[in-house]
Design an enzyme around this catalytic site. Sequence first.
Site, PDB file in Angstrom:
ATOM      1  N   ARG A 102      19.166  15.006  -0.612  1.00  0.00           N
ATOM      2  CA  ARG A 102      18.744  16.358  -0.208  1.00  0.00           C
ATOM      3  C   ARG A 102      17.479  16.746  -0.964  1.00  0.00           C
ATOM      4  O   ARG A 102      17.277  17.911  -1.269  1.00  0.00           O
ATOM      5  CB  ARG A 102      19.852  17.374  -0.457  1.00  0.00           C
ATOM      6  N   GLY A 135      21.814  17.436   3.621  1.00  0.00           N
ATOM      7  CA  GLY A 135      20.504  17.486   2.973  1.00  0.00           C
ATOM      8  C   GLY A 135      20.030  18.886   2.626  1.00  0.00           C
ATOM      9  O   GLY A 135      18.905  19.076   2.171  1.00  0.00           O
ATOM     10  N   ASP A 261      23.155   9.016 -12.821  1.00  0.00           N
ATOM     11  CA  ASP A 261      22.048   9.374 -11.926  1.00  0.00           C
ATOM     12  C   ASP A 261      21.461  10.739 -12.281  1.00  0.00           C
ATOM     13  O   ASP A 261      20.446  11.142 -11.709  1.00  0.00           O
ATOM     14  CB  ASP A 261      22.496   9.358 -10.461  1.00  0.00           C
ATOM     15  N   ASP A 271      19.032  18.290 -12.941  1.00  0.00           N
ATOM     16  CA  ASP A 271      20.121  18.575 -12.010  1.00  0.00           C
ATOM     17  C   ASP A 271      21.075  19.642 -12.519  1.00  0.00           C
ATOM     18  O   ASP A 271      22.161  19.355 -13.023  1.00  0.00           O
ATOM     19  CB  ASP A 271      20.887  17.287 -11.650  1.00  0.00           C
TER      20      ASP A 271
HETATM   21  P1  AMP Z   1      24.369  15.458  -7.570  1.00  0.00           P
HETATM   22  O1  AMP Z   1      25.819  15.515  -7.847  1.00  0.00           O
HETATM   23  O2  AMP Z   1      23.786  16.786  -7.222  1.00  0.00           O
HETATM   24  O3  AMP Z   1      23.610  14.780  -8.660  1.00  0.00           O
HETATM   25  O4  AMP Z   1      24.192  14.574  -6.263  1.00  0.00           O
HETATM   26  C1  AMP Z   1      24.720  13.288  -6.171  1.00  0.00           C
HETATM   27  C2  AMP Z   1      24.259  12.615  -4.911  1.00  0.00           C
HETATM   28  O5  AMP Z   1      24.703  13.312  -3.750  1.00  0.00           O
HETATM   29  C3  AMP Z   1      22.763  12.487  -4.763  1.00  0.00           C
HETATM   30  O6  AMP Z   1      22.491  11.270  -4.144  1.00  0.00           O
HETATM   31  C4  AMP Z   1      22.422  13.641  -3.849  1.00  0.00           C
HETATM   32  O7  AMP Z   1      21.212  13.434  -3.162  1.00  0.00           O
HETATM   33  C5  AMP Z   1      23.604  13.638  -2.907  1.00  0.00           C
HETATM   34  N1  AMP Z   1      23.835  14.961  -2.298  1.00  0.00           N
HETATM   35  C6  AMP Z   1      24.300  16.060  -2.894  1.00  0.00           C
HETATM   36  N2  AMP Z   1      24.372  17.075  -2.025  1.00  0.00           N
HETATM   37  C7  AMP Z   1      23.939  16.621  -0.839  1.00  0.00           C
HETATM   38  C8  AMP Z   1      23.773  17.202   0.469  1.00  0.00           C
HETATM   39  N3  AMP Z   1      24.073  18.476   0.715  1.00  0.00           N
HETATM   40  N4  AMP Z   1      23.313  16.401   1.442  1.00  0.00           N
HETATM   41  C9  AMP Z   1      23.001  15.125   1.195  1.00  0.00           C
HETATM   42  N5  AMP Z   1      23.136  14.519   0.009  1.00  0.00           N
HETATM   43  C10 AMP Z   1      23.595  15.256  -1.007  1.00  0.00           C
HETATM   44 MG    MG Z   2      21.811  14.349  -9.104  1.00  0.00          MG
END
Ligand code: AMP
Ligand code: MG
Length: 499
Positions: A102, A135, A261, A271
Amino acid sequence: MSTETDNALDSMLPHINFDNSYARTFEGFYVRCRATAAPSPSLLQLNHALAEELGLDPVALDSEAGASIFSGNAIPEGAEPLAQAYAGHQFGSHVPQLGDGRALLLGEVIDVHQRRRDIQLKGSGPTPFSRGGDGMAPLGPVLREYLIGEGMHALGLPTSRALAAVATGELVYRETPLPGGVLTRVAASHLRVGTFQFFAARGGVEKIRDLADYAIARHYPDIAEADNPYLEFFKAVAEAQAALVSGWMNIGFIHGVMNTDNMTISGETLDYGPCAFMDTYDPGTVFSSIDRGGRYAYANQPVILPWNLTRFAETLVPLIDPVKDKSVEMLTGVLEQVESRYKSHWLAGMRTKIGLTTEEPDDLDMVNDLLWVMKDGKADFTLVFRRLSQAARGNSDAVQDLFEQSGAFEVWVRRWRKRLEQENMPAETTAQAMDRVNPIYIPRNHKVEEALIAAVNHSDIEPFKKLLAVLQNPFNETPGNEAYATPLPNPAYVTFCGT
Ligand code: AMP
Ligand code: MG
């Protein structure tokens, strides 16, 4: 695909001097991608000071054209939007492919201090890495990341920054429909431990070396000439992350998702999802709804630090020495130092918080005693340290009031006063030094929530702007801002990932 009309509009946008080293260097490890159009973007907040630092024109950007850029509707000349690939360990489990699901890297700029910075849109629509997600980002989490990230910066911790927040005019569907938003994020880079994990798995030795060389040149240029630059690189990243996590602990910050990540190679906080600042001191504090086991609880952050760095070390094994066992031995040697490096940063931070400029062997014990008394007395983490400066000036009533039962604290204060005498400093000097490191204003959970509810449910951005202004001066007490300095009793505060 962009149309000719898009291109004509794009060429009239404020100028941004992009220089996209990642796009040039790592073909095949990202996917070029356009943002999804936002129906009616409005620019809710632009960070003028940061825009200037980036060499951008804040006046030109604080406009409809800026809203177009920061929603992803218009692509300024020189931008090469792309989704970066990365992997990661999430809550301990390896996920071989995550990537920007996203987010889109618009490109890089060289700022006025000659530092290379990423400009990224977050919440700008699906990418090939969305894995079923939409996204998108709801506006609430976008504004939350803006507030907490900028608050973190003002507190003096390394962090990604917020350049702009836009409301897209579109609904995002979660449990209920929510207004959508896009955050424009600026970072020293978006290289993560998870980027190294992805390159190691997909590109072999050659690619991991390219990535390490790139990261060294970008973040640790001084070590490029070292005898074993890759070992020095690992040491430098370990040191940066140890300093960062100790900074979080000193300030009462809980990141909430310390997955590999989300841990940067630069050592910046990245993040802002379910993160929050602790009110009442309790080492077991967890806010995140998804962290059921408390893996990323406040007191676990320094434990997760070497765990994540071990995952990073694993990716560097082929670079350190041709003999694998020797590589492992050298990396392990560095890993074994991480805990003591962390503790040394942390203790140095805690010493300054309680007004010490010299070192005595009993200091660690004294700090731990204070924390124990704070836990037992259910005292507010931030306010105890802040009000301790008044005790240094001679009056400990205000700090004492923070404890449910103050007997043990009174004993501690007597011990601390004796220790301060050894410092041989005027009380006012000590107190002022303490006030420079112990904030009076942090992003208090109730104030953050109040600002988001006003913005999201009532289209009133003023509480957000006011809170942001308060957070920009965390160490200077301002009459009239009392409500920003105190917690509201809310033992059940829960945060969400914002996805
Ligand atoms: P995060 O927990 O925010 O670090 O995200 C972990 C993974 O999930 C990353 O690859 C993000 O890009 C993906 N991600 C989180 N929210 C979304 C969303 N709404 N749509 C697509 N991918 C997402
Ligand atoms: Mg992340």
